[in-house]
Motif scaffolding. Structure first.
Motif, short mmCIF file in Angstrom:
data_model
loop_
_atom_site.label_atom_id
_atom_site.label_comp_id
_atom_site.label_asym_id
_atom_site.label_seq_id
_atom_site.Cartn_x
_atom_site.Cartn_y
_atom_site.Cartn_z
N UNK A 138 59.60 43.90 39.37
CA UNK A 138 58.60 44.01 38.30
C UNK A 138 57.37 43.21 38.67
N UNK A 139 56.21 43.73 38.34
CA UNK A 139 54.94 43.04 38.59
C UNK A 139 54.16 43.00 37.28
N UNK A 140 53.79 41.79 36.86
CA UNK A 140 52.87 41.64 35.73
C UNK A 140 51.46 41.82 36.28
N UNK A 141 51.06 43.08 36.48
CA UNK A 141 49.81 43.35 37.19
C UNK A 141 48.59 42.85 36.41
N UNK A 142 48.66 42.85 35.08
CA UNK A 142 47.52 42.35 34.31
C UNK A 142 47.38 40.83 34.49
N UNK A 143 48.48 40.11 34.38
CA UNK A 143 48.45 38.66 34.59
C UNK A 143 48.05 38.32 36.01
N UNK A 144 48.51 39.13 36.96
CA UNK A 144 48.19 38.91 38.37
C UNK A 144 46.69 39.05 38.62
N UNK A 145 46.09 40.11 38.09
CA UNK A 145 44.66 40.32 38.28
C UNK A 145 43.84 39.24 37.58
N UNK A 146 44.28 38.84 36.39
CA UNK A 146 43.56 37.78 35.67
C UNK A 146 43.63 36.47 36.44
N UNK A 147 44.82 36.15 36.97
CA UNK A 147 44.98 34.90 37.71
C UNK A 147 44.14 34.89 38.97
N UNK A 148 44.14 35.99 39.69
CA UNK A 148 43.32 36.11 40.90
C UNK A 148 41.84 35.98 40.56
N UNK A 149 41.40 36.68 39.49
CA UNK A 149 39.99 36.65 39.12
C UNK A 149 39.53 35.26 38.72
N UNK A 150 40.44 34.45 38.16
CA UNK A 150 40.07 33.10 37.73
C UNK A 150 39.69 32.21 38.90
N UNK A 151 40.09 32.59 40.11
CA UNK A 151 39.74 31.79 41.29
C UNK A 151 38.50 32.31 42.01
N UNK A 152 37.90 33.37 41.46
CA UNK A 152 36.75 34.00 42.11
C UNK A 152 35.48 33.79 41.30
N UNK A 153 34.36 33.97 41.96
CA UNK A 153 33.04 33.97 41.32
C UNK A 153 32.23 35.04 42.04
N UNK A 154 32.08 36.19 41.38
CA UNK A 154 31.44 37.33 42.03
C UNK A 154 30.05 36.98 42.55
N UNK A 155 29.31 36.18 41.78
CA UNK A 155 27.95 35.81 42.19
C UNK A 155 27.95 34.99 43.48
N UNK A 156 29.06 34.28 43.74
CA UNK A 156 29.16 33.45 44.95
C UNK A 156 29.80 34.23 46.09
N UNK A 157 30.98 34.83 45.82
CA UNK A 157 31.72 35.50 46.88
C UNK A 157 31.04 36.78 47.35
N UNK A 158 30.26 37.43 46.46
CA UNK A 158 29.61 38.67 46.85
C UNK A 158 28.33 38.50 47.64
N UNK A 159 27.84 37.25 47.77
CA UNK A 159 26.61 36.96 48.51
C UNK A 159 25.52 37.98 48.16
N UNK A 160 25.13 38.07 46.88
CA UNK A 160 24.25 39.16 46.42
C UNK A 160 22.83 39.05 46.95
N UNK A 161 22.25 40.21 47.21
CA UNK A 161 20.84 40.33 47.56
C UNK A 161 20.16 41.10 46.44
N UNK A 162 19.17 40.49 45.80
CA UNK A 162 18.50 41.10 44.66
C UNK A 162 17.49 42.15 45.07
N UNK A 163 17.53 43.28 44.36
CA UNK A 163 16.61 44.39 44.62
C UNK A 163 16.01 44.89 43.31
#
Length: 397
Positions: free
Chosen positions: A216-241
């Motif tokens: 069994x996989x608690x896929x919702x809890x898994x995705x939430x836990x993973x996301x809590x360690x990320x910051x899209x603005x930092x990890x995505x290295x965004x270039x503004x256009x």
């Protein structure tokens, strides 16, 4: 007390926790600590470290908390012997409560403690105490991440880094059962790493196993836990256009290009990827993952999409995938290709503004029909572009 807390550590957590209780209850309550219980013969453990008595100064009504002081507590421990201990305490005396004291208690562990009606307090301010007689209800929020001073060293990997991201998406996208060896082969990472990470996920009740087979996989809890360690603005290295002709013009070009612009693979994520699935807002920035970031490729891409680089007030962000798993199982829900649902959840929940709320709506969509997007077999996970959906059409390619 079952974990390896030294007497000095236990005394410090107990003293600080007791002081916090005194502050929260105020002058109308007396908070006293009973002497430490004597150990059972032959080195046994009575199951708690102290008894805290809460007495109302007017009326002389009191209740007792059997305090279990721990340096670390996991959801699996709560679901196991801690829950059994709490049940035993309630059977002996309905008005006596078991309470966990710890330096820090994770959100997942707090949820499990509340579900089993076990009180807790940590030194960052996470507190839940519900006593019926006398009536006491306290619930406060503290840190949702462990402070550096409270992080215990561990050989187990955490849900950070590209390898963990690959495994998280695989566990979310494919229904069990499967073994660590199968997951390692499909994700292209080592078996020892996968085994250690699965051990950690089992402790957090994010997966269940039967004789080393994930069942069994608690896929919702898994995705939430993973996301809590990320910051899209930092990890995505965004270039503004800036899109001089407007975002609809960019969307139209993406639709015509079928996911490849000037030979550069492009996938939509964020609000514009969430909107066809769970529309709750309009506007926002258009976020695009781009496969190549060298100068020549970016020049061709921005020319084809008619974008201008700007230092601020961007309405389009070009993101760099920090791992190849971003490209796994892209989907086409509207006229353009976008990241797969599990990747979209990770991006939205770790993104700015209203993106987390959009991510939660997409999670609701996913939970309503898992058969629509979750694969039945790991062998299907390596197929690129397996998902296409249009008005009235939902088809696995």
């Amino acid at each position: 007390m079952d974990d390896p807390t030294t007497p000095v550590e236990a005394t410090g957590v107990l003293d600080l926790g007791t002081a916090a209780l005194r502050t929260m209850l105020g002058e109308d309550w007396e908070v006293s600590v009973e002497p430490e219980p004597a150990p059972e013969p032959h080195g046994g453990d009575v199951g708690w470290d102290a008894v805290i008595r809460l007495t109302a100064r007017h009326g002389n009504i009191f209740t007792e908390l059997l305090v279990d002081v721990r340096t670390r507590v996991t959801p699996k421990e709560v679901a196991g012997h801690i829950a059994s201990k709490a049940l035993l305490v309630r059977r002996i005396n309905h008005y006596t409560r078991l309470m966990i004291f710890a330096p820090w208690i994770s959100p997942k562990t707090q949820e499990e403690l509340r579900r089993r009606q076990i009180d807790y307090l940590d030194l960052t301010g996470n507190v839940s105490l519900r006593v019926t007689h006398p009536a006491i209800i306290i619930h406060t929020q503290g840190a949702d991440r462990a402070p550096a001073s409270h992080r215990a060293p561990s050989s187990k990997p955490m849900l950070t880094g590209p390898r963990a991201g690959r495994l998280v998406r695989l566990l979310a996208d494919v229904k069990p059962p499967y073994r660590a060896t199968d997951l390692a082969k499909s994700a292209g990472i080592s078996v020892p790493y996968v085994s250690k990470l699965l051990d950690s996920l089992e402790e957090q009740l994010l997966i269940e196993r039967d004789n080393k087979i994930v069942t069994r996989v608690d896929w919702q809890g898994l995705l939430r836990t993973r996301a809590s360690s990320l910051d899209l603005a930092h990890h995505g290295d965004p270039v503004g256009m800036l899109a001089p002709m407007g975002i609809p013009a960019v969307i139209e070009r993406l639709a015509q290009a079928d996911g490849f612009v000037a030979g550069n693979e492009v996938l939509v994520t964020g609000s514009y990827a969430a909107r066809p699935i769970a529309p709750i807002a309009v506007g926002g920035q258009l976020m695009l993952y781009t496969g190549r970031r060298d100068d020549a490729a970016m020049t061709r891409l921005t020319h084809e999409l008619n974008l201008l680089a700007v230092p601020e007030a961007a309405d389009v962000l070009l993101l760099s995938p920090w791992d190849q798993s971003v490209w796994h199982r892209p989907a086409q829900y509207d006229r353009y290709w976008q990241v797969g649902l599990s990747q979209l959840i990770l991006d939205c929940l770790s993104g700015p503004g209203r993106m987390p709320a959009e991510g939660e709506k997409v999670l609701e969509f996913m939970a309503d029909d898992e058969d629509f997007w979750r694969l039945e077999d790991l062998s299907l996970a390596s197929r690129n572009r397996p998902f296409k959906s249009g008005p009235g059409v939902q088809e696995l390619l």
